[in-house]
Design a protein around this motif. Structure first.
Motif, PDB file in Angstrom:
ATOM      1  N   ILE A 125       0.861  -1.188   0.000  1.00 59.14           N
ATOM      2  CA  ILE A 125       0.000   0.000   0.000  1.00 59.14           C
ATOM      3  C   ILE A 125       0.890   1.229   0.000  1.00 59.14           C
ATOM      4  N   ALA A 126       0.686   2.112  -0.971  1.00 56.56           N
ATOM      5  CA  ALA A 126       1.392   3.395  -1.031  1.00 56.56           C
ATOM      6  C   ALA A 126       0.521   4.472  -0.392  1.00 56.56           C
ATOM      7  N   ILE A 127       1.118   5.260   0.482  1.00 56.09           N
ATOM      8  CA  ILE A 127       0.423   6.372   1.141  1.00 56.09           C
ATOM      9  C   ILE A 127       0.999   7.646   0.533  1.00 56.09           C
ATOM     10  N   ALA A 128       0.241   8.265  -0.340  1.00 53.91           N
ATOM     11  CA  ALA A 128       0.790   9.359  -1.146  1.00 53.91           C
ATOM     12  C   ALA A 128      -0.186  10.515  -1.218  1.00 53.91           C
ATOM     13  N   ASN A 129       0.392  11.696  -1.284  1.00 52.91           N
ATOM     14  CA  ASN A 129      -0.310  12.948  -1.573  1.00 52.91           C
ATOM     15  C   ASN A 129       0.764  13.989  -1.830  1.00 52.91           C
ATOM     16  N   GLN A 130       0.668  14.659  -2.951  1.00 55.53           N
ATOM     17  CA  GLN A 130       1.730  15.599  -3.296  1.00 55.53           C
ATOM     18  C   GLN A 130       1.742  16.827  -2.389  1.00 55.53           C
ATOM     19  N   LYS A 131       0.660  17.095  -1.684  1.00 52.54           N
ATOM     20  CA  LYS A 131       0.627  18.216  -0.744  1.00 52.54           C
ATOM     21  C   LYS A 131       1.312  17.814   0.546  1.00 52.54           C
TER      22      LYS A 131
ATOM     23  N   ASP B 131       5.759   5.007   2.545  1.00 53.86           N
ATOM     24  CA  ASP B 131       5.547   6.420   2.887  1.00 53.86           C
ATOM     25  C   ASP B 131       6.192   7.273   1.802  1.00 53.86           C
ATOM     26  N   CYS B 132       5.381   7.954   0.985  1.00 55.42           N
ATOM     27  CA  CYS B 132       5.877   8.697  -0.171  1.00 55.42           C
ATOM     28  C   CYS B 132       6.241  10.130   0.212  1.00 55.42           C
ATOM     29  N   PRO B 133       7.159  10.755  -0.519  1.00 55.78           N
ATOM     30  CA  PRO B 133       7.494  12.165  -0.264  1.00 55.78           C
ATOM     31  C   PRO B 133       6.401  13.084  -0.793  1.00 55.78           C
TER      32      PRO B 133
ATOM     33  N   ALA C 225       7.057   4.222  -5.950  1.00 53.60           N
ATOM     34  CA  ALA C 225       6.111   3.675  -4.977  1.00 53.60           C
ATOM     35  C   ALA C 225       4.807   3.255  -5.647  1.00 53.60           C
ATOM     36  N   LEU C 226       4.298   4.071  -6.587  1.00 58.65           N
ATOM     37  CA  LEU C 226       3.058   3.712  -7.286  1.00 58.65           C
ATOM     38  C   LEU C 226       3.257   2.513  -8.203  1.00 58.65           C
ATOM     39  N   THR C 227       4.464   2.332  -8.717  1.00 64.11           N
ATOM     40  CA  THR C 227       4.731   1.171  -9.561  1.00 64.11           C
ATOM     41  C   THR C 227       4.816  -0.106  -8.743  1.00 64.11           C
TER      42      THR C 227
END
Length: 477
Positions: free
Chosen positions: A46-52, A167-169, A179-181
């Protein structure tokens, strides 16, 4: 009477039996908790991502991983943020980060060497350092740079862990694409603030591109609302707007904004360890149960054309800027007995007043020597002195105070103000020439000094003594 009682008792018994029979299915219909397998199967990545930035990605990754570990799952948290906040939140010291995500992604090091345990049982982590900031630059020229992380986690994906959280930047660079890949599911934290949906459309569009070109199995599992402040109406409006737009994708639990959640990373502990009875810990436990019970969607993520950018509360009592511009001023408003439509506009009146002046000036516009041009009421801008920026910012010079103060009352015309001489001190040790001895004072000078009162004294210096005098001007006495 006995027959009546006997006849009524079976009905009571049958009603109670029916009530108990109807109550049993309700107890059996309760939702069961997640079932933890004895041997881990294939891990859910599971990727935890948000560009903000600042929406709670690292806090969600650490707290969700700790809550899943408390249930009994074996969890691995990979920190892909160069700031290393998730690593610090799990209590991993900097000296223990010998092999990091940078070595795994860039140098293709073995991921098992980078895995370190945490104070929480069944929770492991792959730490990150500031070296990860240069990974995106170094990966630009590498072959298959977007699938480096996917290849790295393959050895621990089968039979080792139940969940792998990434945990994405706060960006949409190569680390987030990696991470999404590598992930199968995506969880998007959204802060309950005014700019909650800012940039969410770009993130979902990138997810769609990854689905179409790189990872067709990526699914949007859910959206979690974080930093909810129950004291404000804005937080409730943001939650309602997101729930209305995304529907069932929004998790039922809402993470509140608490002081305990902010304090926990400073002690290197997840919220479930720092304060297990707090509202934040209970919220993340409920989120862990929802994540464990909700399977990943079977269908790809739908395409979102228009994402709501901001949520504004309806302002009924406050006029908007356009309405305020259209409203007439109080001084220029129409009279109460005169309708606004019949009254001519103010600019037209000024135009009619200016027309006679233009007609009078037109015949005088011919060149003439005797007639001077009319003097304008206002000086043209060219006549104003042009000051430089330095002159505008310089302060005017401060005038020094005069050494002699002016008299309190002016002197009569033709007369000078009075001068008084006051003898302050007499030092017989000081000689004017500095080489000869001080001669004894004469009796005449002693008599003079004994008789003077310090005001209006003579300036004679017979004995060569040096005297200190102070002269000042005082008038009006």
């Amino acid at each position: 009477m006995t027959n009546a009682s006997a006849s009524t008792s079976p009905t009571v018994e049958t009603s109670t039996t029916h009530a108990s029979a109807s109550a049993k299915p309700k107890r059996a219909s309760r939702k069961q908790g997640p079932v933890v397998p004895e041997i881990p199967g294939r891990a859910r990545v599971i990727a935890i991502a948000n560009q903000k930035g600042g929406v709670g990605k690292s806090t969600t990754a650490v707290s969700l991983g700790a809550a899943l570990a408390d249930i009994g799952y074996r969890v691995l948290v990979a920190d892909l943020d160069p700031q290393g906040n998730a690593s610090t939140g799990m209590g991993i010291r900097h000296d223990a980060r010998e092999v990091t995500v940078y070595d795994v992604v860039v140098s293709e090091a073995d991921i098992e060497r980078a895995i370190v345990p945490t104070p929480v049982a069944r929770l492991h982590a792959v730490p990150a350092t500031i070296d990860l900031a240069g990974a995106e630059i170094e990966l630009v020229s590498q072959f298959s740079r977007e699938s480096r992380l996917k290849k790295a986690i393959e050895p621990v994906r089968e039979g080792v862990y139940d969940f792998i959280l990434l945990d994405c930047p706060p960006s949409l660079g190569l680390l987030t694409i990696n991470a999404l890949t590598a992930a199968e599911e995506l969880i998007v934290p959204i802060q309950c603030e005014y700019y909650a949906l800012e940039g969410l459309g770009q993130l979902l569009r990138n997810v769609s591109l990854v689905q179409q070109n790189i990872n067709a199995g990526l699914r949007l599992s859910g959206i979690v609302m974080t930093m909810f402040d129950a004291r404000t109406k804005l937080s409730e409006q943001v939650v309602q707007e997101v729930q209305k737009y995304f529907g069932d994708l929004v998790y039922g639990v809402i993470i509140p904004r608490t002081v305990r959640l902010s304090e926990a990373p400073g002690f290197g502990q997840p919220i479930t360890v720092y304060d297990a009875k707090s509202k934040g810990a209970e919220a993340y436990r409920q989120l862990a149960r929802e994540v464990a019970l909700r399977p990943p969607p079977d269908t790809p993520m739908p395409h979102y054309d228009e994402i709501p950018v901001a949520v504004m509360a309806p302002l009924d009592d406050i006029a908007t800027a356009e309405e305020g511009a259209s409203l007439p001023d109080a001084d220029e408003g129409p009279e109460p007995d005169e309708p606004a439509e019949d009254r001519p506009a103010q600019p037209s009146e000024a135009q009619h007043e200016a027309e006679p002046e233009l007609e009078a000036v037109e015949p005088e516009a011919a060149p003439s020597v005797d007639i001077a041009p009319p003097v304008p009421e206002r000086a043209p801008p060219e006549t104003r002195p042009q000051l430089s920026d330095q002159e505008l910012w310089e302060e005017p010079p401060v005038q020094p105070e005069p050494r002699v103060k002016p008299p309190s009352s002016p002197a009569p015309p033709g007369e000078l103000p009075q001068r008084r001489v006051v003898l302050i001190e007499e030092d017989p040790e000081i000689d004017i020439q500095g080489s000869r001895e001080v001669p004894p004072s004469s009796p005449s000078s002693n008599q003079v000094h004994e008789g003077m009162a310090g005001i209006g004294a003579t300036l004679d210096d017979e004995g060569g003594r040096k005297r200190r005098w102070r002269m000042f001007r005082k008038g009006g006495d």
